[in-house]
Design a protein around this motif. Structure first.
Motif, PDB file in Angstrom:
ATOM      1  N   TRP A   1      -0.544  -2.378 -29.424  1.00  0.00           N
ATOM      2  CA  TRP A   1      -0.982  -2.513 -28.037  1.00  0.00           C
ATOM      3  C   TRP A   1      -2.296  -1.777 -27.798  1.00  0.00           C
ATOM      4  O   TRP A   1      -3.117  -2.212 -26.988  1.00  0.00           O
ATOM      5  N   GLY A   2      -2.509  -0.674 -28.509  1.00  0.00           N
ATOM      6  CA  GLY A   2      -3.806  -0.023 -28.426  1.00  0.00           C
ATOM      7  C   GLY A   2      -4.922  -0.927 -28.923  1.00  0.00           C
ATOM      8  O   GLY A   2      -5.991  -1.028 -28.313  1.00  0.00           O
ATOM      9  N   SER A   3      -4.667  -1.611 -30.038  1.00  0.00           N
ATOM     10  CA  SER A   3      -5.656  -2.526 -30.593  1.00  0.00           C
ATOM     11  C   SER A   3      -5.918  -3.703 -29.654  1.00  0.00           C
ATOM     12  O   SER A   3      -7.065  -4.109 -29.443  1.00  0.00           O
ATOM     13  N   LEU A   4      -4.843  -4.259 -29.076  1.00  0.00           N
ATOM     14  CA  LEU A   4      -5.003  -5.386 -28.170  1.00  0.00           C
ATOM     15  C   LEU A   4      -5.750  -4.959 -26.901  1.00  0.00           C
ATOM     16  O   LEU A   4      -6.605  -5.700 -26.391  1.00  0.00           O
ATOM     17  N   MET A   5      -5.430  -3.760 -26.410  1.00  0.00           N
ATOM     18  CA  MET A   5      -6.173  -3.225 -25.279  1.00  0.00           C
ATOM     19  C   MET A   5      -7.660  -3.132 -25.620  1.00  0.00           C
ATOM     20  O   MET A   5      -8.531  -3.525 -24.822  1.00  0.00           O
ATOM     21  N   GLY A   6      -7.959  -2.618 -26.811  1.00  0.00           N
ATOM     22  CA  GLY A   6      -9.344  -2.508 -27.236  1.00  0.00           C
ATOM     23  C   GLY A   6     -10.041  -3.858 -27.277  1.00  0.00           C
ATOM     24  O   GLY A   6     -11.197  -3.993 -26.851  1.00  0.00           O
ATOM     25  N   SER A   7      -9.347  -4.879 -27.767  1.00  0.00           N
ATOM     26  CA  SER A   7      -9.932  -6.224 -27.839  1.00  0.00           C
ATOM     27  C   SER A   7     -10.217  -6.774 -26.455  1.00  0.00           C
ATOM     28  O   SER A   7     -11.304  -7.300 -26.182  1.00  0.00           O
ATOM     29  N   TRP A   8      -9.231  -6.671 -25.559  1.00  0.00           N
ATOM     30  CA  TRP A   8      -9.411  -7.202 -24.207  1.00  0.00           C
ATOM     31  C   TRP A   8     -10.569  -6.523 -23.481  1.00  0.00           C
ATOM     32  O   TRP A   8     -11.436  -7.181 -22.919  1.00  0.00           O
ATOM     33  N   LYS A   9     -10.562  -5.189 -23.504  1.00  0.00           N
ATOM     34  CA  LYS A   9     -11.574  -4.455 -22.741  1.00  0.00           C
ATOM     35  C   LYS A   9     -12.960  -4.598 -23.384  1.00  0.00           C
ATOM     36  O   LYS A   9     -13.973  -4.715 -22.681  1.00  0.00           O
ATOM     37  N   TYR A  10     -13.012  -4.564 -24.707  1.00  0.00           N
ATOM     38  CA  TYR A  10     -14.304  -4.681 -25.377  1.00  0.00           C
ATOM     39  C   TYR A  10     -14.917  -6.058 -25.123  1.00  0.00           C
ATOM     40  O   TYR A  10     -16.095  -6.168 -24.744  1.00  0.00           O
ATOM     41  N   LEU A  11     -14.138  -7.104 -25.315  1.00  0.00           N
ATOM     42  CA  LEU A  11     -14.659  -8.455 -25.109  1.00  0.00           C
ATOM     43  C   LEU A  11     -15.010  -8.700 -23.649  1.00  0.00           C
ATOM     44  O   LEU A  11     -16.013  -9.349 -23.340  1.00  0.00           O
ATOM     45  N   SER A  12     -14.196  -8.158 -22.738  1.00  0.00           N
ATOM     46  CA  SER A  12     -14.513  -8.259 -21.322  1.00  0.00           C
ATOM     47  C   SER A  12     -15.859  -7.605 -21.031  1.00  0.00           C
ATOM     48  O   SER A  12     -16.692  -8.145 -20.295  1.00  0.00           O
ATOM     49  N   GLY A  13     -16.090  -6.425 -21.638  1.00  0.00           N
ATOM     50  CA  GLY A  13     -17.329  -5.701 -21.404  1.00  0.00           C
ATOM     51  C   GLY A  13     -18.562  -6.438 -21.918  1.00  0.00           C
ATOM     52  O   GLY A  13     -19.565  -6.548 -21.211  1.00  0.00           O
ATOM     53  N   VAL A  14     -18.489  -6.946 -23.144  1.00  0.00           N
ATOM     54  CA  VAL A  14     -19.679  -7.598 -23.708  1.00  0.00           C
ATOM     55  C   VAL A  14     -19.927  -8.947 -23.045  1.00  0.00           C
ATOM     56  O   VAL A  14     -21.087  -9.383 -22.926  1.00  0.00           O
ATOM     57  N   ILE A  15     -18.872  -9.632 -22.602  1.00  0.00           N
ATOM     58  CA  ILE A  15     -19.063 -10.866 -21.843  1.00  0.00           C
ATOM     59  C   ILE A  15     -19.663 -10.547 -20.478  1.00  0.00           C
ATOM     60  O   ILE A  15     -20.597 -11.204 -20.014  1.00  0.00           O
ATOM     61  N   ASN A  16     -19.130  -9.527 -19.842  1.00  0.00           N
ATOM     62  CA  ASN A  16     -19.644  -9.106 -18.546  1.00  0.00           C
ATOM     63  C   ASN A  16     -21.120  -8.734 -18.634  1.00  0.00           C
ATOM     64  O   ASN A  16     -21.902  -9.001 -17.710  1.00  0.00           O
ATOM     65  N   ASN A  17     -21.527  -8.138 -19.752  1.00  0.00           N
ATOM     66  CA  ASN A  17     -22.911  -7.727 -19.913  1.00  0.00           C
ATOM     67  C   ASN A  17     -23.873  -8.913 -19.907  1.00  0.00           C
ATOM     68  O   ASN A  17     -25.058  -8.756 -19.582  1.00  0.00           O
ATOM     69  N   ALA A  18     -23.372 -10.071 -20.269  1.00  0.00           N
ATOM     70  CA  ALA A  18     -24.231 -11.255 -20.271  1.00  0.00           C
ATOM     71  C   ALA A  18     -24.667 -11.638 -18.861  1.00  0.00           C
ATOM     72  O   ALA A  18     -25.673 -12.339 -18.683  1.00  0.00           O
ATOM     73  N   ALA A  19     -23.933 -11.172 -17.848  1.00  0.00           N
ATOM     74  CA  ALA A  19     -24.268 -11.539 -16.474  1.00  0.00           C
ATOM     75  C   ALA A  19     -25.539 -10.859 -15.983  1.00  0.00           C
ATOM     76  O   ALA A  19     -26.239 -11.397 -15.120  1.00  0.00           O
ATOM     77  N   TYR A  20     -25.866  -9.700 -16.525  1.00  0.00           N
ATOM     78  CA  TYR A  20     -26.962  -8.911 -15.943  1.00  0.00           C
ATOM     79  C   TYR A  20     -28.343  -9.480 -16.241  1.00  0.00           C
ATOM     80  O   TYR A  20     -29.170  -9.574 -15.320  1.00  0.00           O
ATOM     81  N   PRO A  21     -28.659  -9.879 -17.474  1.00  0.00           N
ATOM     82  CA  PRO A  21     -29.940 -10.564 -17.669  1.00  0.00           C
ATOM     83  C   PRO A  21     -30.037 -11.856 -16.861  1.00  0.00           C
ATOM     84  O   PRO A  21     -31.123 -12.210 -16.371  1.00  0.00           O
ATOM     85  N   VAL A  22     -28.910 -12.555 -16.702  1.00  0.00           N
ATOM     86  CA  VAL A  22     -28.905 -13.786 -15.894  1.00  0.00           C
ATOM     87  C   VAL A  22     -29.205 -13.458 -14.439  1.00  0.00           C
ATOM     88  O   VAL A  22     -29.998 -14.139 -13.770  1.00  0.00           O
ATOM     89  N   LEU A  23     -28.572 -12.401 -13.918  1.00  0.00           N
ATOM     90  CA  LEU A  23     -28.787 -12.001 -12.535  1.00  0.00           C
ATOM     91  C   LEU A  23     -30.242 -11.588 -12.313  1.00  0.00           C
ATOM     92  O   LEU A  23     -30.854 -11.929 -11.304  1.00  0.00           O
ATOM     93  N   CYS A  24     -30.796 -10.848 -13.275  1.00  0.00           N
ATOM     94  CA  CYS A  24     -32.211 -10.453 -13.175  1.00  0.00           C
ATOM     95  C   CYS A  24     -33.119 -11.687 -13.144  1.00  0.00           C
ATOM     96  O   CYS A  24     -34.086 -11.746 -12.369  1.00  0.00           O
TER      97      CYS A  24
END
Length: 477
Positions: free
Chosen positions: A108-131
């Motif tokens: 569950w620690g590993s799965l948590m890491g996958s969910w949060k990490y992938l959420s973060g890097v996907i979310n990061n794609a929004a900022y250059p688009v917003l700019c």
């Protein structure tokens, strides 16, 4: 191969872990209180840029209510959980990963890491688009749709990732400067708006005949007010984290709420424009209408600076999370290797940038919705881990403790849990498909890491996937 969390037993409950042994101490802590406040601020908000769709989706009144109420039902519970568990596990960058591992086991620690990490890097794609959306208003030909826009997004992503490589000391103080400069135009806009405000505009439910877009409304609120727990992945880099993290969360929370509400009150109260005009980037137009073209340009520049801060804070969280996971033995030890010059994980930054670029050409709405869905999965596990750790380790030393017993904590977590489920239910089939595929990838990665460890195919800091918990320190001690 042993993959269980080993903990000593007591007559009533298990003792709490000794977190001092989980991550090597780093005598140099690059983050102090002020930079941490602004790093958290940029993890969560970065200013009112991106709040406009709430007005387009539901009208001024519901937009204002949303940014008033949502912090109480979502942001405060998440921040309280983060404050308690970050101070209980202060000497690691694994953050929510080690919380889930301590509560339910390494899978569950590993799965948590996958969910949060992938959420973060996907979310990061929004900022250059917003700019790019904001800059297109000033330089429409340079940032119009097509290859020029794609080149601008790709180039800015790569450049910002390289800046992140220079380390948290630089990024932290840059966040302070970016935060101040990007918020200033909205304070000026507020001053110019006061004489033009008509309070009746604040209670408008939107134009007649315009259907409420609840999916856009709630996804926008959620996206603008989440990621408080990302502070936990930087705890190992913070000076005196037991005291600094709770203070930083409180002050960043106040800054975030004011940063959303004041511009929203100013623009909706001073202007009467078609509801459909409230799309991403409209606050720049609003500033121009209220004060003049000079302030519009400043808001545009502020949007770019805010996007830089948002990107840097999110990438820092993702990269240091990977360092923490490597130190737990959940990913190969390469991710724990740091640059000799800057102390950052170049491999984690490179991987994060590659994933961000891969999804940066999705639509802005799908980027937000996909990041929200994965983050919701992680938050459901995080709230469960919080309750489980409070029960499992009742005598754990918690420098900050949410002043409630377990029944009260369950009630506190139920309201945001209900909202998490709602956000997931209103997702589109595209979001479901992306999230299901990435979840399956996370599960596969856990077992693939176990196979590589057993066959000696990759090197890990921990040869067995065991989070050792052997401490006896208690609150009373």
């Amino acid at each position: 191969m042993n993959r269980e969390i080993h903990t000593p037993q007591s007559p009533k409950h298990q003792e709490q872990p000794n977190h001092e042994t989980q991550t090597p101490k780093n005598p140099k802590k690059p983050i102090t209180l002020i930079p941490l406040i602004f790093l958290i601020y940029f993890e969560v908000s970065g200013g009112p840029y991106g709040e406009e769709p709430t007005v387009a989706a539901a009208g001024p009144l519901l937009a204002i209510i949303g940014f008033f109420v949502f912090p109480f039902i979502w942001s405060i519970p998440e921040a309280l959980v983060t404050a308690e568990l970050s101070t209980a596990y202060p000497n690691t960058n694994a953050g929510y990963v080690i919380w889930a591992a301590s509560a339910f086991g390494p899978f569950w620690g590993s799965l948590m890491g996958s969910w949060k990490y992938l959420s973060g890097v996907i979310n990061n794609a929004a900022y250059p688009v917003l700019c790019a959306d904001y800059l297109k208003r000033v330089l429409p030909h340079a940032f119009a749709d097509g290859y020029r826009r794609d080149l601008a997004i790709t180039g800015s992503t790569i450049l910002l990732s390289f800046f992140n490589y220079t380390g948290l000391t630089v990024v932290g103080y840059a966040a302070v400067a970016l935060g101040v400069v990007s918020l200033m135009p909205f304070l000026i806009m507020l001053g110019f708006a006061v004489p033009k405000v008509r309070p009746k505009r604040w209670v408008s439910m939107g134009e007649k005949g315009v259907k409420k877009d609840w999916r856009l409304y709630f996804n926008t609120l959620f996206w603008n007010l989440n990621y408080w727990d990302n502070a936990s992945t930087l705890a190992g880099e913070v000076e005196r984290p037991q005291k600094t993290v709770p203070k930083a969360l409180l002050l960043a929370g106040l800054l975030t709420c004011l940063g959303y509400l004041l511009p929203l009150f100013a623009a909706t109260g001073a202007l009467e424009v078609p509801q459909e005009d409230w799309y991403d980037g409209f606050l720049a137009d609003a500033a121009g209408m209220i004060a003049g073209n000079w302030l519009k340009i400043w808001v545009e520049v502020g949007a770019v600076l805010s996007g830089i801060g948002l990107y840097e804070a999110q990438l820092s969280s993702c990269a240091y999370q990977m360092i923490g996971m490597a130190e737990l033995g959940l990913v190969p030890k390469w991710f724990a290797s740091r640059s000799k010059w800057f102390g950052t994980s170049w491999l984690a930054i490179l991987l994060s940038t590659a994933i961000t670029l891969a999804v940066s050409f999705m639509s802005f709405e799908n980027i937000i919705a996909s990041a929200n869905f994965l983050y919701s999965l992680g938050m459901l596990l995080e709230f469960s881990s919080f309750i489980r750790i409070r029960y499992k380790y009742p005598t754990m030393k918690r420098p900050y403790r949410v002043p409630m017993r377990i029944p009260g904590l369950i009630i506190m977590c139920l309201v945001p849990t209900g909202f998490l489920i709602f956000v997931m239910v209103i997702g589109s089939w595209v979001v479901y498909a992306i999230s299901a595929g990435l979840t399956a990838l996370g599960v596969a990665m856990y077992f693939a890491m176990g196979y590589c460890r057993s066959r000696g195919l990759l090197k890990f800091i921990k040869e067995e996937l065991v989070v050792k918990e052997v401490g006896t320190e208690t609150e009373e001690a």
